[in-house]
Scaffold this motif. Structure first.
Motif, PDB file in Angstrom:
ATOM      1  N   GLN A  15       0.840  -1.193   0.000  1.00 32.42           N
ATOM      2  CA  GLN A  15       0.000   0.000   0.000  1.00 32.42           C
ATOM      3  C   GLN A  15       0.876   1.243   0.000  1.00 32.42           C
ATOM      4  O   GLN A  15       1.899   1.288   0.694  1.00 32.42           O
ATOM      5  N   VAL A  16       0.461   2.253  -0.783  1.00 32.67           N
ATOM      6  CA  VAL A  16       1.163   3.535  -0.813  1.00 32.67           C
ATOM      7  C   VAL A  16       0.130   4.654  -0.643  1.00 32.67           C
ATOM      8  O   VAL A  16      -1.042   4.487  -0.995  1.00 32.67           O
ATOM      9  N   PRO A  17       0.551   5.794  -0.103  1.00 31.79           N
ATOM     10  CA  PRO A  17      -0.374   6.919   0.043  1.00 31.79           C
ATOM     11  C   PRO A  17      -0.827   7.440  -1.316  1.00 31.79           C
ATOM     12  O   PRO A  17      -0.059   7.454  -2.273  1.00 31.79           O
ATOM     13  N   SER A  18      -2.095   7.841  -1.397  1.00 29.38           N
ATOM     14  CA  SER A  18      -2.643   8.408  -2.630  1.00 29.38           C
ATOM     15  C   SER A  18      -3.738   9.399  -2.283  1.00 29.38           C
ATOM     16  O   SER A  18      -4.675   9.066  -1.552  1.00 29.38           O
ATOM     17  N   GLN A  19      -3.627  10.602  -2.819  1.00 26.11           N
ATOM     18  CA  GLN A  19      -4.656  11.615  -2.601  1.00 26.11           C
ATOM     19  C   GLN A  19      -5.912  11.308  -3.405  1.00 26.11           C
ATOM     20  O   GLN A  19      -6.999  11.747  -3.067  1.00 26.11           O
ATOM     21  N   GLY A  24      -7.248   7.112   1.135  1.00 22.44           N
ATOM     22  CA  GLY A  24      -5.899   7.666   1.129  1.00 22.44           C
ATOM     23  C   GLY A  24      -4.784   6.694   0.842  1.00 22.44           C
ATOM     24  O   GLY A  24      -3.611   7.046   0.948  1.00 22.44           O
ATOM     25  N   GLN A  25      -5.122   5.436   0.462  1.00 20.35           N
ATOM     26  CA  GLN A  25      -4.100   4.433   0.139  1.00 20.35           C
ATOM     27  C   GLN A  25      -4.490   3.722  -1.147  1.00 20.35           C
ATOM     28  O   GLN A  25      -5.676   3.586  -1.449  1.00 20.35           O
ATOM     29  N   SER A  27      -3.195   0.232  -3.731  1.00 20.35           N
ATOM     30  CA  SER A  27      -2.344  -0.952  -3.888  1.00 20.35           C
ATOM     31  C   SER A  27      -1.366  -0.725  -5.023  1.00 20.35           C
ATOM     32  O   SER A  27      -1.693  -0.090  -6.036  1.00 20.35           O
ATOM     33  N   LYS A  28      -0.156  -1.262  -4.862  1.00 17.54           N
ATOM     34  CA  LYS A  28       0.893  -1.093  -5.876  1.00 17.54           C
ATOM     35  C   LYS A  28       1.774  -2.334  -5.886  1.00 17.54           C
ATOM     36  O   LYS A  28       2.026  -2.947  -4.849  1.00 17.54           O
TER      37      LYS A  28
END
Length: 90
Positions: A15-19, A24-25, A27-28
């Motif tokens: 999981q990475v932060p995403s606006q 707010g997260q 998957s990558k």
């Protein structure tokens, strides 16, 4: 670019932060794709984002993938990003 590829490797999904993502997260995972034709064909390290990142592939699987290439500059250096827009196992 849409092409046929063979799966070389795939990282674990994280999981990475995403606006942009709900919660707010997002998957990558990273994936190594190689064009068909032998071990010396072009290969690419690309990023898969979102729900598609949860799909697991096995080394040697054949897929069709649409890749998006982009560049960005950071601290005077230029970096290339490759993102998988869509990937389908054959």
């Amino acid at each position: 670019m849409k092409k046929f590829f063979r799966i070389v490797a795939q990282s674990e999904t994280f999981q990475v932060p995403s606006q942009k993502a709900e919660g707010g997260q997002i998957s990558k995972c990273n994936i190594v794709l190689q064009e068909l034709g032998g071990k010396y064909e072009n290969s690419y390290v690309a990023t898969i984002l979102g729900e598609q990142a949860k799909t697991r592939f096995t080394q040697g699987d054949l897929v069709v993938a649409a890749l998006r290439f982009s560049t960005r500059e950071y601290n005077g250096q230029v970096y290339q990003d490759i993102v998988v827009n869509e990937i389908v196992k054959l």
